[in-house]
Design a protein around this motif. Structure first.
Motif, PDB file in Angstrom:
ATOM      1  N   ALA A 123       0.884  -1.205  -0.175  1.00  0.00           N
ATOM      2  CA  ALA A 123       0.029   0.046  -0.133  1.00  0.00           C
ATOM      3  C   ALA A 123       0.902   1.176  -0.193  1.00  0.00           C
ATOM      4  O   ALA A 123       1.838   1.533   0.808  1.00  0.00           O
ATOM      5  CB  ALA A 123      -0.882  -0.012   1.128  1.00  0.00           C
ATOM      6  N   LEU A 124       0.569   2.029  -0.879  1.00  0.00           N
ATOM      7  CA  LEU A 124       1.267   3.507  -1.056  1.00  0.00           C
ATOM      8  C   LEU A 124       0.794   4.386   0.106  1.00  0.00           C
ATOM      9  O   LEU A 124      -0.095   4.206   0.744  1.00  0.00           O
ATOM     10  CB  LEU A 124       1.143   4.324  -2.281  1.00  0.00           C
ATOM     11  CG  LEU A 124       1.576   3.666  -3.450  1.00  0.00           C
ATOM     12  CD1 LEU A 124       1.295   4.146  -4.607  1.00  0.00           C
ATOM     13  CD2 LEU A 124       3.088   3.655  -3.568  1.00  0.00           C
ATOM     14  N   ARG A 125       1.747   4.979   0.551  1.00  0.00           N
ATOM     15  CA  ARG A 125       1.678   6.181   1.462  1.00  0.00           C
ATOM     16  C   ARG A 125       2.534   7.642   1.169  1.00  0.00           C
ATOM     17  O   ARG A 125       3.613   7.306   0.485  1.00  0.00           O
ATOM     18  CB  ARG A 125       2.147   5.894   3.071  1.00  0.00           C
ATOM     19  CG  ARG A 125       1.317   4.519   3.710  1.00  0.00           C
ATOM     20  CD  ARG A 125      -0.276   4.932   3.835  1.00  0.00           C
ATOM     21  NE  ARG A 125      -0.611   3.708   4.892  1.00  0.00           N
ATOM     22  CZ  ARG A 125      -1.326   2.976   4.225  1.00  0.00           C
ATOM     23  NH1 ARG A 125      -1.681   3.007   2.927  1.00  0.00           N
ATOM     24  NH2 ARG A 125      -1.929   2.088   5.009  1.00  0.00           N
ATOM     25  N   PRO A 126       1.989   8.637   1.552  1.00  0.00           N
ATOM     26  CA  PRO A 126       2.884   9.891   1.386  1.00  0.00           C
ATOM     27  C   PRO A 126       4.198   9.443   1.784  1.00  0.00           C
ATOM     28  O   PRO A 126       4.386   9.066   2.869  1.00  0.00           O
ATOM     29  CB  PRO A 126       2.229  10.845   1.830  1.00  0.00           C
ATOM     30  CG  PRO A 126       0.809  10.523   2.152  1.00  0.00           C
ATOM     31  CD  PRO A 126       0.952   8.841   2.303  1.00  0.00           C
ATOM     32  N   GLY A 127       5.461   9.883   0.797  1.00  0.00           N
ATOM     33  CA  GLY A 127       6.648   9.623   1.330  1.00  0.00           C
ATOM     34  C   GLY A 127       7.524   8.752   0.173  1.00  0.00           C
ATOM     35  O   GLY A 127       6.922   8.647  -0.940  1.00  0.00           O
ATOM     36  N   LYS A 128       8.829   8.360   0.526  1.00  0.00           N
ATOM     37  CA  LYS A 128       9.520   7.671  -0.188  1.00  0.00           C
ATOM     38  C   LYS A 128       9.427   6.097  -0.081  1.00  0.00           C
ATOM     39  O   LYS A 128       9.347   5.583   1.072  1.00  0.00           O
ATOM     40  CB  LYS A 128      10.960   8.080   0.065  1.00  0.00           C
ATOM     41  CG  LYS A 128      12.081   7.750  -0.577  1.00  0.00           C
ATOM     42  CD  LYS A 128      13.419   8.306  -0.064  1.00  0.00           C
ATOM     43  CE  LYS A 128      13.384   9.903  -0.197  1.00  0.00           C
ATOM     44  NZ  LYS A 128      15.003  10.102   0.490  1.00  0.00           N
ATOM     45  N   VAL A 129       9.799   5.658  -1.427  1.00  0.00           N
ATOM     46  CA  VAL A 129       9.770   4.023  -1.459  1.00  0.00           C
ATOM     47  C   VAL A 129      10.880   3.542  -2.454  1.00  0.00           C
ATOM     48  O   VAL A 129      10.889   4.391  -3.735  1.00  0.00           O
ATOM     49  CB  VAL A 129       8.410   3.520  -1.848  1.00  0.00           C
ATOM     50  CG1 VAL A 129       7.736   3.693  -2.760  1.00  0.00           C
ATOM     51  CG2 VAL A 129       8.461   1.840  -1.650  1.00  0.00           C
ATOM     52  N   HIS A 130      11.389   2.931  -2.153  1.00  0.00           N
ATOM     53  CA  HIS A 130      12.542   2.369  -3.347  1.00  0.00           C
ATOM     54  C   HIS A 130      11.853   0.973  -4.199  1.00  0.00           C
ATOM     55  O   HIS A 130      11.570   0.276  -3.665  1.00  0.00           O
ATOM     56  CB  HIS A 130      13.668   1.946  -2.665  1.00  0.00           C
ATOM     57  CG  HIS A 130      14.650   3.109  -2.394  1.00  0.00           C
ATOM     58  ND1 HIS A 130      14.513   3.807  -1.115  1.00  0.00           N
ATOM     59  CD2 HIS A 130      15.642   3.749  -2.817  1.00  0.00           C
ATOM     60  CE1 HIS A 130      15.442   4.731  -0.878  1.00  0.00           C
ATOM     61  NE2 HIS A 130      16.026   4.741  -2.007  1.00  0.00           N
ATOM     62  N   ILE A 131      11.786   1.329  -5.459  1.00  0.00           N
ATOM     63  CA  ILE A 131      11.394   0.218  -6.204  1.00  0.00           C
ATOM     64  C   ILE A 131      12.459  -0.306  -7.226  1.00  0.00           C
ATOM     65  O   ILE A 131      12.809   0.524  -8.095  1.00  0.00           O
ATOM     66  CB  ILE A 131      10.046   0.556  -6.933  1.00  0.00           C
ATOM     67  CG1 ILE A 131       8.805   1.414  -5.957  1.00  0.00           C
ATOM     68  CG2 ILE A 131       9.471  -0.475  -8.081  1.00  0.00           C
ATOM     69  CD1 ILE A 131       7.462   1.649  -6.657  1.00  0.00           C
ATOM     70  N   GLY A 132      13.051  -1.159  -7.100  1.00  0.00           N
ATOM     71  CA  GLY A 132      14.279  -1.702  -7.732  1.00  0.00           C
ATOM     72  C   GLY A 132      15.226  -0.564  -7.673  1.00  0.00           C
ATOM     73  O   GLY A 132      15.487   0.012  -6.663  1.00  0.00           O
ATOM     74  N   PRO A 133      15.768  -0.022  -8.963  1.00  0.00           N
ATOM     75  CA  PRO A 133      16.793   0.993  -8.901  1.00  0.00           C
ATOM     76  C   PRO A 133      16.287   2.594  -8.609  1.00  0.00           C
ATOM     77  O   PRO A 133      16.885   3.399  -8.485  1.00  0.00           O
ATOM     78  CB  PRO A 133      17.403   0.956 -10.146  1.00  0.00           C
ATOM     79  CG  PRO A 133      16.401   0.476 -11.073  1.00  0.00           C
ATOM     80  CD  PRO A 133      15.548  -0.576 -10.338  1.00  0.00           C
ATOM     81  N   PHE A 134      14.885   2.556  -8.447  1.00  0.00           N
ATOM     82  CA  PHE A 134      14.035   3.889  -8.484  1.00  0.00           C
ATOM     83  C   PHE A 134      13.753   4.349  -7.135  1.00  0.00           C
ATOM     84  O   PHE A 134      13.465   3.613  -6.401  1.00  0.00           O
ATOM     85  CB  PHE A 134      12.843   3.717  -9.305  1.00  0.00           C
ATOM     86  CG  PHE A 134      13.026   3.331 -10.780  1.00  0.00           C
ATOM     87  CD1 PHE A 134      13.789   4.143 -11.693  1.00  0.00           C
ATOM     88  CD2 PHE A 134      12.551   2.028 -11.210  1.00  0.00           C
ATOM     89  CE1 PHE A 134      14.007   3.849 -13.046  1.00  0.00           C
ATOM     90  CE2 PHE A 134      12.501   1.670 -12.639  1.00  0.00           C
ATOM     91  CZ  PHE A 134      13.494   2.469 -13.554  1.00  0.00           C
TER      92      PHE A 134
END
Length: 253
Positions: A123-134
């Motif tokens: 589940a997305l939340r406001p803020g930062k998440v790393h998805i693979g190299p992104f």
């Protein structure tokens, strides 16, 4: 980063024009952003769908996610699937039940359907998440459901994607100094436009200009909207490079 447009028609697919869907690739990692009606067919024309490493959805309106049902069939039943690993999905919190409902055959099946054998939901939340190299920064969008805009960074470059949104402080902060802005522009500017729904061409241009965006890619123009008029509004407000994206086109971010 390479951005491939699977579809860019706003609100509905148009004649030979899939709705929203994009591929973003870097370091051999393939991220799909949205998978609206018609985009799964477009995906198969350019890549093996089993090459997908993750999915990212700004919100759960059908024009941004309806083709997940077809992807589910492929990943669950293909007789020669190269693997059966679960595909990571980053989406609003209701995605598991909404996608199951779209896939189910009837109301009883809808209650029992579980797609966790196919997808690994986060589940997305406001803020930062790393998805693979992104590195993905999600900010709340001004839209009538749980919705996000994204700022995606890799290798010192940044791409911002508005998703569907009206002008809001979160969007303005998110796109500050971005290298490339992939922005919706669903209509021309008028006083009676529904607030907190979509950007006009003028809105998109003003957001880009205020952010100092290096380049603007305009997307999500509905089939009933005068695209030339929308682009004219963007260019009147923003003096940098403005491109109306095209299905099948690839852009170097």
């Amino acid at each position: 980063m390479l951005l491939t447009v699977l579809g860019c028609s706003g609100s509905i697919p148009g004649p030979h024009a899939p709705a929203s869907g994009y591929l973003l690739e870097a370091d051999g990692f393939l991220l799909a952003i949205e998978l609206g009606p018609g985009t799964f067919a477009a995906l198969q024309a350019v890549r093996d769908p089993f090459d997908l490493d993750a999915l990212l959805f700004s919100h759960l309106h059908a024009d941004h996610c309806a083709d997940v049902a077809s992807l589910t069939v492929l990943r669950r039943y293909h007789p020669a699937a190269p693997h059966r690993r679960r595909l990571p999905v980053y989406a609003p919190v209701a995605a598991p039940t909404r996608f199951a409902a779209a896939y189910a055959t009837d109301e009883a099946d809808r209650a029992a359907t579980d797609l966790s054998d196919v997808y690994d939901f986060a589940a997305l939340r406001p803020g930062k998440v790393h998805i693979g190299p992104f590195e993905v920064v999600a900010a709340p969008a001004a839209h009538p459901c749980e919705s996000y805009s994204f700022r995606i960074g890799h290798g010192g470059r940044t791409l911002a994607y508005t998703g569907d949104t009206g002008v809001c402080a979160a969007l303005t902060d998110l796109v500050e100094g971005v290298d490339v802005l992939l922005t919706e522009a669903s209509w021309t500017h008028a006083a009676d436009r529904v607030p907190d729904l979509h950007l006009s061409g003028r809105d998109a241009g003003e957001v880009a200009a205020a952010a100092g965006a290096g380049r603007v890619l305009v997307t999500h123009i509905p089939p009933w909207t005068d695209a030339d008029a929308v682009l004219a509004e963007v260019r009147a407000a923003y003096t940098g490079d403005v491109v109306r994206v095209e299905q099948g086109a690839v852009y170097d971010i």
